[in-house]
Write an enzyme that holds these catalytic residues in place. Structure first.
Site, PDB file in Angstrom:
ATOM      1  N   SER A   1       0.841  -1.198   0.000  1.00  0.00           N
ATOM      2  CA  SER A   1       0.000   0.000   0.000  1.00  0.00           C
ATOM      3  C   SER A   1       0.877   1.249   0.000  1.00  0.00           C
ATOM      4  CB  SER A   1      -0.892   0.017   1.242  1.00  0.00           C
ATOM      5  OG  SER A   1      -1.410   1.322   1.412  1.00  0.00           O
TER       6      SER A   1
ATOM      7  N   HIS B   1      -1.007  -1.232  -4.166  1.00  0.00           N
ATOM      8  CA  HIS B   1      -2.313  -0.927  -3.554  1.00  0.00           C
ATOM      9  C   HIS B   1      -2.402   0.570  -3.319  1.00  0.00           C
ATOM     10  CE1 HIS B   1      -5.882  -2.114  -1.187  1.00  0.00           C
ATOM     11  NE2 HIS B   1      -5.518  -1.210  -0.292  1.00  0.00           N
TER      12      HIS B   1
ATOM     13  N   ASP C   1      -4.666   3.539  -1.884  1.00  0.00           N
ATOM     14  CA  ASP C   1      -5.799   3.809  -0.975  1.00  0.00           C
ATOM     15  C   ASP C   1      -6.386   5.195  -1.191  1.00  0.00           C
ATOM     16  OD1 ASP C   1      -4.016   1.923   1.400  1.00  0.00           O
ATOM     17  OD2 ASP C   1      -6.030   1.446   0.680  1.00  0.00           O
TER      18      ASP C   1
ATOM     19  N   MET D   1      -9.083   7.850  -0.080  1.00  0.00           N
ATOM     20  CA  MET D   1      -9.963   8.165   1.044  1.00  0.00           C
ATOM     21  C   MET D   1     -10.543   9.573   0.845  1.00  0.00           C
ATOM     22  SD  MET D   1      -7.600   6.779   4.156  1.00  0.00           S
ATOM     23  CE  MET D   1      -6.677   5.243   3.997  1.00  0.00           C
TER      24      MET D   1
ATOM     25  N   HIS E   1      -8.159   0.961  -4.043  1.00  0.00           N
ATOM     26  CA  HIS E   1      -9.107   0.689  -2.962  1.00  0.00           C
ATOM     27  C   HIS E   1      -9.859   1.979  -2.657  1.00  0.00           C
ATOM     28  CE1 HIS E   1      -9.565  -0.515   1.575  1.00  0.00           C
ATOM     29  NE2 HIS E   1     -10.726  -0.485   0.941  1.00  0.00           N
TER      30      HIS E   1
ATOM     31  N   MET F   1     -12.127   4.037  -0.586  1.00  0.00           N
ATOM     32  CA  MET F   1     -12.805   4.204   0.694  1.00  0.00           C
ATOM     33  C   MET F   1     -13.544   5.538   0.628  1.00  0.00           C
ATOM     34  SD  MET F   1      -9.722   2.748   2.999  1.00  0.00           S
ATOM     35  CE  MET F   1      -8.586   3.038   1.654  1.00  0.00           C
TER      36      MET F   1
ATOM     37  N   ASP G   1      -6.324  -6.833   4.067  1.00  0.00           N
ATOM     38  CA  ASP G   1      -5.746  -5.492   4.087  1.00  0.00           C
ATOM     39  C   ASP G   1      -5.796  -4.898   5.491  1.00  0.00           C
ATOM     40  OD1 ASP G   1      -6.700  -2.436   2.279  1.00  0.00           O
ATOM     41  OD2 ASP G   1      -5.007  -2.916   3.593  1.00  0.00           O
TER      42      ASP G   1
END
Ligand code: DX5
Ligand code: ZN
Length: 220
Positions: A6, A31, A33, A35, A64, A66, A175
């Protein structure tokens, strides 16, 4: 075992060098992330940072989301180079999840669904033969460097059983809080893809990734 470091935990003052080490580390995925400060109490990076990574790394871009509005962000990140878009089950109705999986596939990317620690694996049942990947969060989403939640192991095992019964070839990704020890727990429970941030971007990226690549499920 597929390893997906990540880049939330990458040292951005040294982005190019860290990414070159990552490219040479043996990791197959990266990965990413995303957000939005609503679904989780944190804000990370947008599509331009993903485009920058695409210019300096050929690793599979595992994004990913979120975010509370994955229908809006899915296209933006696919257009910025995402190979896989994973969004959260908690933010869409069952019908909208079916629709978003279909849409992501039409745009030529893989589709994943993620559930938070308190969300039951049963919520994934309607999508077992549609999504390409299911992400079991082993920490509360929002931050790197948290401790692995042990209960995640039984969720991984239960999902593994559901996928087998449904004759689904979807991958299980885990994760949060993954290190040398917890990686073995996740692998034994049935994980196919391990995400690790703080464990990888600590001192020796290559050594950390190689230690995770060696992990094999002890009894399967
Ligand atoms: C947390 C993110 C994770 C996180 C993992 O919300 O989804 O991907 O970056 O970081 P570590 O491996 O440090 O728990
Ligand atoms: Zn993540």
């Amino acid at each position: 075992m597929i390893i997906s470091p990540s880049v939330l935990s990458l040292h951005y003052e040294d982005m190019k060098n860290q990414t070159e080490q990552l490219n040479a580390s043996g990791a197959e995925w990266m990965h990413f992330d995303v957000m939005d400060g609503h679904f989780v109490p944190n804000l990370t990076f947008g599509p331009d940072i993903l485009k920058a990574f695409c210019r300096i790394s050929d690793l599979f871009k595992d994004v990913h989301l979120m975010v509370t509005d994955p229908e809006f962000f899915a296209d933006i990140f696919i257009d910025a180079g995402a190979d896989l878009i994973t969004f959260h089950q908690e933010v869409l109705s069952e019908e909208k999840i079916h629709g978003l999986i279909r849409h992501i596939h039409e745009k030529g990317a893989k589709a994943g669904i993620s559930i938070k620690p308190k969300t039951d694996t049963e919520t994934l049942r309607p999508f077992l033969n549609e999504a390409d990947l299911f992400l079991i969060m082993s920490v509360e989403p929002g931050f790197g460097g948290q401790k692995f939640i042990p209960e995640a192991a039984e969720k991984i095992a239960s999902l593994k059983k559901m996928l087998k019964e449904a004759d689904s070839g979807a991958l299980i990704q885990v994760d949060g809080g993954i290190n040398g020890e917890t990686a073995q727990t996740a692998a034994d429970a049935g994980a196919d893809v391990l995400v690790a941030g703080s464990y990888v971007f600590r001192d020796d990226i290559g050594k950390a990734v190689k230690s995770l690549c060696m992990i094999q499920p002890s009894s399967r």
